[in-house]
Scaffold this motif. Sequence first.
Motif, short mmCIF file in Angstrom:
data_model
loop_
_atom_site.label_atom_id
_atom_site.label_comp_id
_atom_site.label_asym_id
_atom_site.label_seq_id
_atom_site.Cartn_x
_atom_site.Cartn_y
_atom_site.Cartn_z
N ASP A 38 -5.15 -2.90 -6.28
CA ASP A 38 -5.73 -3.83 -5.30
C ASP A 38 -6.48 -4.96 -5.98
OD1 ASP A 38 -4.70 -2.64 -3.09
OD2 ASP A 38 -6.56 -1.70 -2.40
N LYS A 64 -4.87 -8.66 -4.85
CA LYS A 64 -5.64 -9.20 -3.72
C LYS A 64 -6.69 -10.22 -4.14
CE LYS A 64 -4.86 -5.29 -0.63
NZ LYS A 64 -5.47 -4.26 0.26
N THR A 93 -4.02 2.91 -6.11
CA THR A 93 -4.35 1.99 -5.02
C THR A 93 -5.56 1.14 -5.37
OG1 THR A 93 -3.46 3.52 -3.38
CG2 THR A 93 -4.93 1.79 -2.58
N ASN A 94 -6.65 1.77 -5.76
CA ASN A 94 -7.86 1.02 -6.11
C ASN A 94 -7.62 0.11 -7.31
OD1 ASN A 94 -9.24 2.25 -4.04
ND2 ASN A 94 -10.19 3.80 -5.34
N GLU A 115 0.82 -1.22 0.00
CA GLU A 115 0.00 0.00 0.00
C GLU A 115 0.85 1.27 0.00
OE1 GLU A 115 -2.35 -3.40 1.21
OE2 GLU A 115 -0.43 -2.61 1.97
#
Length: 259
Positions: free
Chosen positions: A119, A123, A115-116, A100
């Motif tokens: 991810d 993930k 980030t969005n 992050e």
Amino acid sequence: MHEVAHKWFGNLVTMEWWTHLWLKEGFATWVSYMATDNLFPEWKVEVIHARAVLEIFDAISHENGSAVIQMLQSYLGDAIFQKPLSSYMKRYAWKNAKTEDLWSVLTEESSVEVTNLMDTWTKQKGYPLLSVNLNGHILKFEQSQFVLSGLAGEGLWIVPITLCLGSYERQKKFLLKARCAEIDMSDLFNSSSNSLGLSEENDLEKFKEHFWIKINIYQSGFYWVKYDDKLAAQLIKAIESNYLSATDNFGGRILPSLM
């Protein structure tokens, strides 16, 4: 070269915990390919492309991480990607960092919500299959999850799309954020017609000869593409006419996309 890269990714900036292992291994692999290609271009070393590791995307590892990094670099562009990366190395030098932290620095300095975006790639397992069809000048995309079992899943990604029409000089890129999306290609069609001195209405046959759409330029994206029959046929013609780059032209990388 991979181990030398660990002087920066792993030693200078160390992962906070083993769950962020890909931070050092993925970047070390990416840097090793990039450095070797720059120092010894005659070796024709390619940064590992997404399709080469699609079949093993069950965990983020050396090659997987490298492919995801390359996809982000390709979408943002070298200059926009490298400046935040340098800032990240300086900010976390001799410290521990987590995934992050890298995304945060890239988001701050690139004006893209990294980030969005990332991810969705780090993930969850699997990877997206994009079904694409053209209706007039509207290109329609639909994404679904494709996993090793061959069964469709419920995964959803923010996909960095790069595409070109008839030439690598006529490109468009955008983020596919939803399961379905439509993109107006009128600007690229008009640009293609003007550059060829053709009218789509008056010189339809000649226009068709030069018309093809390649999605995932240089195979930098971590996804597969399923073209509709018409788009697939036109792309095969472009391959046969050697209009595509060596990377895009290589049958093992593109023909599976035609499915």
